[in-house]
Design a protein around this motif. Sequence first.
Motif, PDB file in Angstrom:
ATOM      1  N   ARG A   1      54.558  33.854  43.404  1.00 32.92           N
ATOM      2  CA  ARG A   1      54.292  32.664  42.886  1.00 32.92           C
ATOM      3  C   ARG A   1      53.595  32.622  41.575  1.00 32.92           C
ATOM      4  O   ARG A   1      53.759  32.083  40.529  1.00 32.92           O
ATOM      5  CB  ARG A   1      53.365  31.574  43.755  1.00 32.92           C
ATOM      6  CG  ARG A   1      54.058  31.404  45.118  1.00 32.92           C
ATOM      7  CD  ARG A   1      53.369  30.724  46.147  1.00 32.92           C
ATOM      8  NE  ARG A   1      54.140  30.588  47.242  1.00 32.92           N
ATOM      9  CZ  ARG A   1      53.799  30.312  48.457  1.00 32.92           C
ATOM     10  NH1 ARG A   1      52.310  29.653  48.578  1.00 32.92           N
ATOM     11  NH2 ARG A   1      54.260  29.915  49.509  1.00 32.92           N
ATOM     12  N   LEU A   2      52.616  33.578  41.344  1.00 30.76           N
ATOM     13  CA  LEU A   2      51.692  33.651  40.089  1.00 30.76           C
ATOM     14  C   LEU A   2      52.835  34.383  38.904  1.00 30.76           C
ATOM     15  O   LEU A   2      52.748  33.826  37.977  1.00 30.76           O
ATOM     16  CB  LEU A   2      50.717  34.936  40.325  1.00 30.76           C
ATOM     17  CG  LEU A   2      49.299  34.327  41.038  1.00 30.76           C
ATOM     18  CD1 LEU A   2      48.695  35.590  41.282  1.00 30.76           C
ATOM     19  CD2 LEU A   2      48.808  33.010  40.472  1.00 30.76           C
ATOM     20  N   GLY A   3      53.714  35.004  39.237  1.00 28.33           N
ATOM     21  CA  GLY A   3      54.681  35.625  38.255  1.00 28.33           C
ATOM     22  C   GLY A   3      55.582  34.701  37.904  1.00 28.33           C
ATOM     23  O   GLY A   3      55.868  34.517  36.686  1.00 28.33           O
ATOM     24  N   ILE A   4      55.969  33.663  38.811  1.00 26.80           N
ATOM     25  CA  ILE A   4      56.900  32.668  38.387  1.00 26.80           C
ATOM     26  C   ILE A   4      56.410  31.726  37.530  1.00 26.80           C
ATOM     27  O   ILE A   4      56.756  31.235  36.626  1.00 26.80           O
ATOM     28  CB  ILE A   4      57.456  31.915  39.597  1.00 26.80           C
ATOM     29  CG1 ILE A   4      58.400  32.838  40.472  1.00 26.80           C
ATOM     30  CG2 ILE A   4      58.084  30.670  39.386  1.00 26.80           C
ATOM     31  CD1 ILE A   4      58.749  32.336  41.842  1.00 26.80           C
ATOM     32  N   ALA A   5      55.054  31.269  37.696  1.00 21.02           N
ATOM     33  CA  ALA A   5      54.209  30.533  36.808  1.00 21.02           C
ATOM     34  C   ALA A   5      54.250  30.951  35.580  1.00 21.02           C
ATOM     35  O   ALA A   5      54.574  30.230  34.246  1.00 21.02           O
ATOM     36  CB  ALA A   5      52.775  30.279  37.499  1.00 21.02           C
ATOM     37  N   LEU A   6      53.882  32.355  35.193  1.00 15.60           N
ATOM     38  CA  LEU A   6      53.750  32.975  34.049  1.00 15.60           C
ATOM     39  C   LEU A   6      55.302  32.927  33.397  1.00 15.60           C
ATOM     40  O   LEU A   6      55.469  33.109  32.213  1.00 15.60           O
ATOM     41  CB  LEU A   6      53.151  34.275  34.340  1.00 15.60           C
ATOM     42  CG  LEU A   6      51.539  34.197  34.444  1.00 15.60           C
ATOM     43  CD1 LEU A   6      50.958  35.730  34.891  1.00 15.60           C
ATOM     44  CD2 LEU A   6      50.918  33.685  33.187  1.00 15.60           C
ATOM     45  N   LEU A   7      56.299  32.919  34.189  1.00 16.64           N
ATOM     46  CA  LEU A   7      57.411  33.125  33.757  1.00 16.64           C
ATOM     47  C   LEU A   7      57.735  31.936  32.556  1.00 16.64           C
ATOM     48  O   LEU A   7      58.683  32.189  31.589  1.00 16.64           O
ATOM     49  CB  LEU A   7      58.616  33.302  34.764  1.00 16.64           C
ATOM     50  CG  LEU A   7      60.066  33.283  34.437  1.00 16.64           C
ATOM     51  CD1 LEU A   7      60.465  34.658  33.632  1.00 16.64           C
ATOM     52  CD2 LEU A   7      60.839  33.218  35.621  1.00 16.64           C
TER      53      LEU A   7
ATOM     54  N   THR B   1      53.449  40.818  30.130  1.00 16.65           N
ATOM     55  CA  THR B   1      53.350  42.262  30.625  1.00 16.65           C
ATOM     56  C   THR B   1      52.962  41.958  32.160  1.00 16.65           C
ATOM     57  O   THR B   1      53.326  42.585  33.125  1.00 16.65           O
ATOM     58  CB  THR B   1      52.466  43.036  30.020  1.00 16.65           C
ATOM     59  OG1 THR B   1      52.973  43.392  28.814  1.00 16.65           O
ATOM     60  CG2 THR B   1      52.093  44.380  30.718  1.00 16.65           C
ATOM     61  N   VAL B   2      51.807  41.059  32.300  1.00 11.79           N
ATOM     62  CA  VAL B   2      51.244  40.933  33.667  1.00 11.79           C
ATOM     63  C   VAL B   2      52.372  39.992  34.478  1.00 11.79           C
ATOM     64  O   VAL B   2      52.384  40.393  35.534  1.00 11.79           O
ATOM     65  CB  VAL B   2      50.086  39.683  33.361  1.00 11.79           C
ATOM     66  CG1 VAL B   2      49.723  39.073  34.767  1.00 11.79           C
ATOM     67  CG2 VAL B   2      49.067  40.608  32.805  1.00 11.79           C
ATOM     68  N   GLN B   3      53.252  39.233  33.857  1.00  7.39           N
ATOM     69  CA  GLN B   3      54.180  38.375  34.791  1.00  7.39           C
ATOM     70  C   GLN B   3      55.123  39.626  35.157  1.00  7.39           C
ATOM     71  O   GLN B   3      55.709  39.370  36.499  1.00  7.39           O
ATOM     72  CB  GLN B   3      54.961  37.358  33.859  1.00  7.39           C
ATOM     73  CG  GLN B   3      56.021  36.774  34.449  1.00  7.39           C
ATOM     74  CD  GLN B   3      57.357  37.148  33.939  1.00  7.39           C
ATOM     75  OE1 GLN B   3      57.526  37.460  32.571  1.00  7.39           O
ATOM     76  NE2 GLN B   3      58.470  37.373  34.928  1.00  7.39           N
ATOM     77  N   ASP B   4      55.703  40.200  34.492  1.00  2.24           N
ATOM     78  CA  ASP B   4      56.608  41.527  34.698  1.00  2.24           C
ATOM     79  C   ASP B   4      55.955  42.393  35.908  1.00  2.24           C
ATOM     80  O   ASP B   4      56.376  42.585  36.959  1.00  2.24           O
ATOM     81  CB  ASP B   4      56.914  42.332  33.525  1.00  2.24           C
ATOM     82  CG  ASP B   4      57.707  41.964  32.693  1.00  2.24           C
ATOM     83  OD1 ASP B   4      58.213  40.883  33.168  1.00  2.24           O
ATOM     84  OD2 ASP B   4      58.077  42.348  31.641  1.00  2.24           O
ATOM     85  N   LEU B   5      54.477  42.835  35.858  1.00  3.38           N
ATOM     86  CA  LEU B   5      54.131  43.639  36.991  1.00  3.38           C
ATOM     87  C   LEU B   5      53.648  42.662  38.395  1.00  3.38           C
ATOM     88  O   LEU B   5      54.129  42.929  39.457  1.00  3.38           O
ATOM     89  CB  LEU B   5      52.589  44.004  36.482  1.00  3.38           C
ATOM     90  CG  LEU B   5      52.488  44.780  35.305  1.00  3.38           C
ATOM     91  CD1 LEU B   5      50.990  45.103  34.864  1.00  3.38           C
ATOM     92  CD2 LEU B   5      52.993  46.260  35.423  1.00  3.38           C
ATOM     93  N   LEU B   6      53.503  41.363  38.022  1.00  3.54           N
ATOM     94  CA  LEU B   6      53.293  40.535  39.260  1.00  3.54           C
ATOM     95  C   LEU B   6      54.764  40.461  40.085  1.00  3.54           C
ATOM     96  O   LEU B   6      54.624  40.742  41.325  1.00  3.54           O
ATOM     97  CB  LEU B   6      52.898  39.300  39.035  1.00  3.54           C
ATOM     98  CG  LEU B   6      51.334  39.058  38.667  1.00  3.54           C
ATOM     99  CD1 LEU B   6      50.938  37.725  37.952  1.00  3.54           C
ATOM    100  CD2 LEU B   6      50.555  39.321  39.800  1.00  3.54           C
ATOM    101  N   LEU B   7      55.781  40.294  39.392  1.00  5.28           N
ATOM    102  CA  LEU B   7      57.216  40.095  39.985  1.00  5.28           C
ATOM    103  C   LEU B   7      57.376  41.387  40.442  1.00  5.28           C
ATOM    104  O   LEU B   7      58.131  41.203  41.604  1.00  5.28           O
ATOM    105  CB  LEU B   7      58.140  39.441  38.914  1.00  5.28           C
ATOM    106  CG  LEU B   7      57.873  37.947  38.475  1.00  5.28           C
ATOM    107  CD1 LEU B   7      58.954  37.598  37.656  1.00  5.28           C
ATOM    108  CD2 LEU B   7      57.971  37.018  39.824  1.00  5.28           C
ATOM    109  N   ALA B   8      57.462  42.396  39.543  1.00  3.25           N
ATOM    110  CA  ALA B   8      57.634  43.698  40.179  1.00  3.25           C
ATOM    111  C   ALA B   8      56.919  44.116  41.647  1.00  3.25           C
ATOM    112  O   ALA B   8      57.559  44.551  42.666  1.00  3.25           O
ATOM    113  CB  ALA B   8      57.097  44.843  39.334  1.00  3.25           C
TER     114      ALA B   8
END
Length: 355
Positions: free
Chosen positions: A90-96, A304-311
């Motif tokens: 959810r955090l990664g999608i928000a940053l997307l 970068t943070v978004q990529d790491l969260l989604l990964a």
Amino acid sequence: MRQDIAAPLRDGQQGALLPRNSRTKRLPGLTVVAAAVAIAWLIHSLAPVMPFLTASVMLGILSANLPGISTAVEGVLKPGLVLSAKRFMRLGIALLGLKLSLIDVAALGWKTLAIVVGIVLLTFVGTLVLGKALKLPGDQPLLLATGFSICGASAIGAMSGVTKTDHRDTVVPIALVTLCGTLAIAVLPALKGPLGLDTVQFGYWVGASVHDVGQVVATAQTAGAASLAVALVIKLTRVLMLAPMVTGAALVGRLRRRRTTKGTDDAGIKLPPLIPLFVAGFMAMIVLRTLGILPPVVLDVAGTVQDLLLAAALYGLGASVQVRSLLQTSGRAIITAMLSWGLIAALAFVGVHFI
């Protein structure tokens, strides 16, 4: 087993009320997630053709199926993996949303925008109908439709968060959309010549038909920088459809819940939010990016943070995939996925010639 898996999520909702030992139960899983993300990053660095997020999913699938490791995945590592799959997604999608600018979308022109939206909607409806016709269980038709039409595993994670689908029920759609997106990296470039597509047309085709952003990059870059630039804009325009599609699903969920509780004592019954918090965050990030008030360094760090969260989230989801069970029980889902992949590729190919 279901009760054990659900416990970490309930704990996470209670925050400070958690016993210290409950929170520490997540540490082994989160440590493994961090290590897996680092390995996936290394794989992508050494072999850029392998997208970072795809590598993370595949490592998760390997972890769930290798002797020895799989026992830990179902045991001591489970609380951390579940937290990663839910919260980090959810955090990664928000940053997307910070990757999307409405100015770039508007620059496509109304005709191109209409074609892209049409491809998304037709693929979504077509896959949903196929899944229901083939009698796929539970939310699988909806999740497959979302993943294939919008942005792969990330879209599936977003939709499952709204429908409250158990994360174990997302593993088949995640596995299949990842498989097809990975195959696209090899298949689509091989078809560029036989289909008579020039560099820009190929970029349009890739952006409109490949699922994950990383897979779009890996596929389109084979035709050069111009193809990659076009593919990314088209792809991110598809990602923009995530907010209205997920919000629409939330609205349908609310209407169904009201209908099923009509005439009963519904005190204490909590309806799903019309706009989930992470979707609201996604839209807010789009506005920030469009306004241009964030400096490039902030956007780079956030990316970068978004990529790491989604990964991390996709590793957690991949670790739920039991290949043997997938092959034994998911024949109809595989047929649906392949037909959906063919549908979006065909629609995108037709659309290219009208852009």
